[in-house]
Design an enzyme around this catalytic site. Structure first.
Site, PDB file in Angstrom:
ATOM      1  N   TYR A   9       0.806  -1.226   0.000  1.00  0.00           N
ATOM      2  CA  TYR A   9       0.000   0.000   0.000  1.00  0.00           C
ATOM      3  C   TYR A   9       0.837   1.272   0.000  1.00  0.00           C
ATOM      4  CZ  TYR A   9      -2.866  -3.781   1.845  1.00  0.00           C
ATOM      5  OH  TYR A   9      -3.470  -4.999   2.043  1.00  0.00           O
ATOM      6  N   TYR A  39     -12.307  -6.951   6.732  1.00  0.00           N
ATOM      7  CA  TYR A  39     -11.148  -7.067   5.841  1.00  0.00           C
ATOM      8  C   TYR A  39     -10.870  -8.550   5.617  1.00  0.00           C
ATOM      9  CZ  TYR A  39      -6.561  -7.151   3.814  1.00  0.00           C
ATOM     10  OH  TYR A  39      -5.515  -7.420   2.960  1.00  0.00           O
ATOM     11  N   ASP A  56     -13.422 -16.215   9.123  1.00  0.00           N
ATOM     12  CA  ASP A  56     -12.062 -15.827   8.730  1.00  0.00           C
ATOM     13  C   ASP A  56     -11.224 -15.608   9.997  1.00  0.00           C
ATOM     14  OD1 ASP A  56      -9.744 -14.543   7.967  1.00  0.00           O
ATOM     15  OD2 ASP A  56     -10.724 -13.043   6.698  1.00  0.00           O
TER      16      ASP A  56
HETATM   17  C1  LIG Z   1      -4.295 -10.636   6.534  1.00  0.00           C
HETATM   18  C2  LIG Z   1      -5.687 -11.070   6.419  1.00  0.00           C
HETATM   19  C3  LIG Z   1      -6.173 -11.671   5.236  1.00  0.00           C
HETATM   20  C4  LIG Z   1      -5.329 -11.817   3.996  1.00  0.00           C
HETATM   21  O1  LIG Z   1      -4.221 -12.625   4.189  1.00  0.00           O
HETATM   22  P1  LIG Z   1      -2.939 -12.486   3.216  1.00  0.00           P
HETATM   23  O2  LIG Z   1      -2.046 -13.596   3.650  1.00  0.00           O
HETATM   24  O3  LIG Z   1      -2.376 -11.123   3.472  1.00  0.00           O
HETATM   25  O4  LIG Z   1      -3.432 -12.650   1.831  1.00  0.00           O
HETATM   26  C5  LIG Z   1      -7.490 -12.088   5.224  1.00  0.00           C
HETATM   27  N1  LIG Z   1      -8.292 -11.940   6.289  1.00  0.00           N
HETATM   28  C6  LIG Z   1      -7.856 -11.384   7.440  1.00  0.00           C
HETATM   29  C7  LIG Z   1      -8.793 -11.262   8.599  1.00  0.00           C
HETATM   30  C8  LIG Z   1      -6.550 -10.917   7.533  1.00  0.00           C
HETATM   31  O5  LIG Z   1      -6.128 -10.329   8.660  1.00  0.00           O
END
Ligand SMILES: *Cc1c(COP(=O)(O)O)cnc(C)c1O
Length: 423
Positions: A19, A146, A247
């Site tokens: 970024y 995110y 996630d």
């Molecule tokens: C960092 C993150 C991602 C993406 O992971 P990368 O390895 O950077 O592609 C997805 N979801 C959450 C909650 C994250 O913190």
């Protein structure tokens, strides 16, 4: 052509960082070595790490046990394709993951990064509905979420507030519920779930899945919400027969004081995404874990298989270090370490609620967040922190810490005091 340029200049002119702009990049610091919780810069300055290299390096850098695991595997084989081949470290890792996650989660898909595990989970949900003869393309998620930087993942990041709003027109349109307002320790307010409930009820016939970060919304705003919200989400997903994707890429492996953050709510996901600290911050690896039932349904879809298979799937080096990471965690020493960090954050940061420069303080497990009233000048504050011997990287109005679990009291004090001295 490049020979005469200094490394700093070369980096600045030719290398993208996360970024940042090539024309006007933020200052970058050259790290020579990392050991324990210390990052040693090329110019000799030592910094105490408050970031765990973005949630990942939970046992510290240059960890003996992790080093040993990866060296041992290196002598056997660093990589072999996963199509038509299996190997010990992948078997061991998938067994480990099945062991430490809820009983319903039994089938593991290994990938190479967090964003990709999100793509995999979303694709699983789409194929799941295809197998039912239904075309369901909508995804219900939360504002301030995110989930990564790839297209599917971007389409479920906060639509207005995220760094991805510039791609909005290229992304599939998903459905966003208001993010939870009820905080972790607040008395639960049933109205908090209204927006989610309303949207689910309105659109459930076209919704393939719900995806969200459990308890802690990370890069989309560093918010910590009430476990009852997650409980209600899980109940509603069951009621409407919608798949729930959790996630845990940032929160998994002890960060919030539980092995997985969804445990705060006593729920089980249909599909679980893991990444970041899965390898203790050593290698890039992620996993998508689902139930046998869902895996069977996907396998019965028109394609007859699940349509994904990255080149470095199940990379043996990554799997070996992930196994060592889980072995360390299974000794259960992380729990007290995380609790001690939490206690320290509470003692040091909660008084900041009285500061007229601070909007909010949020603490859970080994996560300490201070939301300021005004935007932070990143370049300036980074220099300040480096002069104080700490590595802390704020963004927007957020100064936050998530140190490696192994951090000692003395080092933790230096980290938190350097932040306190700002107010
Ligand atoms: C960092 C993150 C991602 C993406 O992971 P990368 O390895 O950077 O592609 C997805 N979801 C959450 C909650 C994250 O913190």
């Amino acid at each position: 052509m490049f020979i005469k340029k200094s490394k700093t200049k070369f980096d600045k002119q030719h290398i993208w960082h996360p970024y940042t702009s090539i024309i006007n990049p933020l200052t970058c610091y050259s790290v020579k070595k990392a050991n324990g919780v210390i990052l040693k810069l090329t110019n000799g300055i030592k910094l105490i790490d408050g970031m765990s290299s973005w949630w990942s390096c939970i046992h510290g850098y240059n960890n003996k046990i992790l080093n040993k695991a990866i060296k041992k595997q290196l002598k056997k084989m660093s990589h072999v394709m996963f199509g038509g081949i299996y190997h010990n470290e992948a078997i061991k890792l998938c067994k480990n993951l099945i062991n430490i996650t809820p009983n319903n989660l039994e089938c593991v898909f290994l990938t190479d990064s967090g964003s990709v595990t999100i793509e995999v989970a979303l694709k699983m949900a789409l194929q799941y509905w295809q197998a039912h003869g239904e075309y369901r393309k909508n995804i219900l998620t939360l504002r301030h979420g995110y989930h990564g930087d790839t297209f599917g993942a971007m389409s479920v990041c906060d639509p207005d507030n995220s760094m991805h709003n510039i791609y909005k027109k290229y992304l599939s349109l998903n459905i966003f519920a208001d993010s939870p307002k009820c905080k972790f320790n607040d008395i639960w307010n049933e109205n908090d779930i209204n927006s989610f409930k309303y949207l689910l009820n309105k659109h459930y016939k076209t919704i393939a899945c719900v995806i969200l970060e459990p308890i802690v919304q990370g890069a989309g705003g560093m918010k910590i919400y009430n476990p009852m919200y997650l409980k209600r989400v899980s109940e509603l997903c069951k009621q409407y027969k919608i798949l729930l994707i959790i996630d845990e890429i940032a929160t998994g492996f002890g960060r919030t004081g539980k092995m997985f953050a969804f445990e705060h709510a006593g729920i089980t996901p249909d599909i679980l995404c893991l990444g970041k600290s899965l390898t203790g911050g050593y290698m890039t690896l992620s996993a998508t874990i689902t139930s046998k039932k869902i895996a069977n349904i996907i396998s019965n879809s028109k394609a007859g298989c699940f349509m994904h298979g990255p080149t470095f799937m199940g990379n043996p080096l990554s799997c070996s270090v992930a196994n060592a990471n889980i072995k360390i965690l299974n000794k259960n020493k992380w729990f007290n370490k995380v609790k001690k960090i939490e206690k320290h954050f509470k003692k040091k940061f909660l008084p900041l609620l009285n500061s007229n420069k601070v909007l909010d303080v949020r603490i859970l497990g080994a996560i300490g967040i201070i939301e300021t009233i005004n935007y932070i000048d990143i370049n300036k504050i980074q220099k300040f922190f480096i002069n104080n011997g700490v590595w802390i990287r704020p963004y927007g109005k957020l100064i936050y810490l998530m140190p490696p679990y192994i951090i000692k009291k003395k080092e933790l004090n230096i980290l938190t005091n350097s932040i306190l001295s700002l107010f």
